[in-house]
Design a protein around this motif. Sequence first.
Motif, PDB file in Angstrom:
ATOM      1  N   PRO A  11      17.691   0.858  42.956  1.00 29.05           N
ATOM      2  CA  PRO A  11      18.234  -0.087  43.181  1.00 29.05           C
ATOM      3  C   PRO A  11      18.162  -1.375  42.859  1.00 29.05           C
ATOM      4  N   CYS A  12      16.930  -1.223  41.677  1.00 35.43           N
ATOM      5  CA  CYS A  12      17.061  -2.928  40.981  1.00 35.43           C
ATOM      6  C   CYS A  12      15.814  -2.146  39.786  1.00 35.43           C
ATOM      7  N   PRO A  56      18.621  -6.801  41.443  1.00 42.06           N
ATOM      8  CA  PRO A  56      19.598  -5.414  41.864  1.00 42.06           C
ATOM      9  C   PRO A  56      20.365  -5.380  41.021  1.00 42.06           C
ATOM     10  N   VAL A  57      20.685  -4.007  41.002  1.00 41.99           N
ATOM     11  CA  VAL A  57      21.886  -3.124  41.549  1.00 41.99           C
ATOM     12  C   VAL A  57      23.273  -4.632  40.694  1.00 41.99           C
ATOM     13  N   GLY A  59      26.317  -6.626  42.590  1.00 40.48           N
ATOM     14  CA  GLY A  59      27.354  -6.074  43.634  1.00 40.48           C
ATOM     15  C   GLY A  59      26.342  -5.814  44.623  1.00 40.48           C
ATOM     16  N   LYS A  60      25.360  -5.254  44.840  1.00 39.89           N
ATOM     17  CA  LYS A  60      24.600  -4.250  45.864  1.00 39.89           C
ATOM     18  C   LYS A  60      23.579  -5.816  45.993  1.00 39.89           C
ATOM     19  N   ARG A  61      22.780  -5.205  47.423  1.00 41.12           N
ATOM     20  CA  ARG A  61      21.673  -6.273  48.430  1.00 41.12           C
ATOM     21  C   ARG A  61      21.090  -4.902  48.528  1.00 41.12           C
ATOM     22  N   LEU A  62      19.345  -5.573  48.359  1.00 38.77           N
ATOM     23  CA  LEU A  62      17.988  -4.784  48.533  1.00 38.77           C
ATOM     24  C   LEU A  62      17.365  -5.224  49.821  1.00 38.77           C
ATOM     25  N   GLU A  63      17.471  -4.675  50.035  1.00 35.59           N
ATOM     26  CA  GLU A  63      17.085  -4.654  51.579  1.00 35.59           C
ATOM     27  C   GLU A  63      15.382  -4.457  51.346  1.00 35.59           C
ATOM     28  N   GLU A  99      15.982  -9.655  52.219  1.00 35.86           N
ATOM     29  CA  GLU A  99      16.700  -8.682  51.933  1.00 35.86           C
ATOM     30  C   GLU A  99      16.812 -10.092  50.044  1.00 35.86           C
ATOM     31  N   TYR A 101      19.964 -10.453  46.960  1.00 34.64           N
ATOM     32  CA  TYR A 101      20.860 -10.145  46.658  1.00 34.64           C
ATOM     33  C   TYR A 101      21.193 -10.305  45.081  1.00 34.64           C
TER      34      TYR A 101
END
Length: 304
Positions: A11-12, A56-57, A59-63, A99, A101
């Motif tokens: 995701p990142c 991060p990718v 449009g995606k958020r990384l928790e 998170e 963003y």
Amino acid sequence: MNYIIGAFKPPCDIFVTFSDERTRKQVAIKKDNGKTATVPAFQSLETIAGEVSIAPVPGKRLEHTGVKIELLGQIELYFDRGNFYDFTSLMRELEVPGEIYERKTYPFEFATVEMPYETYNGTNVRLRYILKVTIGRNYVGNIVETRDFCVRNYSPVPTINNSIKMEVGIEDCLHIEFEYSKSKYHLKDVIVGKIYFLLVRIKIKNMELEIRRRESTGSGPNTYVETETLAKFELMDGAPVRGESIPVRLFLTPYELTPTYRNINNKFSVKYYLNLVLVDEEDRRYFKQQEITMYRLVETPESS
């Protein structure tokens, strides 16, 4: 199909950079896959600083449950492959749980790090230094990125460096004395010596000088010893006569040598030997072996 590929995509992206990467000396090391990579070189008690960027990718958020960076010095014995022994372990927290963003950059610094052992890739053992970034996550696996760097430690010219004098002989048949000008050599040094034939009653066909590296790993019943001949240098081709002397001059620069390592973290040792080999006309071999000490000389602007 694209959906399935995307499901396994991290995701990142994580980037680790050193603050003085463009100006710092780079050296080649072997990676896990056998390929060679160029990495920055440090020495003990230097400060290791830089930045970690997490992207991060779109449009995606990384928790995450926190972001940290570790500086690790590790030894891996190949008979126990996959298990790393950490002899240096430092950690810095970069981010509290939350998170991400958009791309974020975090500075890091490990001040005056003790790195007493050199990076080494041997036959049965590997010693490495890495920076390891971990993004903690709940329910799914952590995201981990590593960045290798190299450690090389330098020594001044030794104040005491005795010559080596030894004899090789077979009673009433052969008596040879050999002498090397010193017993400690830096990695770009020259081995200078002389060999004297005091008694020759067997027909010697040729004589050569070898440089051997002996790597010992493990301990007790799990001790493994590998001896490798790094260089062969022909000193003489043909029969010597009594009273003859043969000069020795062997340049070390062409060979891939390391310093002598003695009992590194109780895991391994690397020693070097000069091996004088004589072969007679019946192909019998006579040899005499002598340990020498190798060290990495402090570099001057001319030699670096």
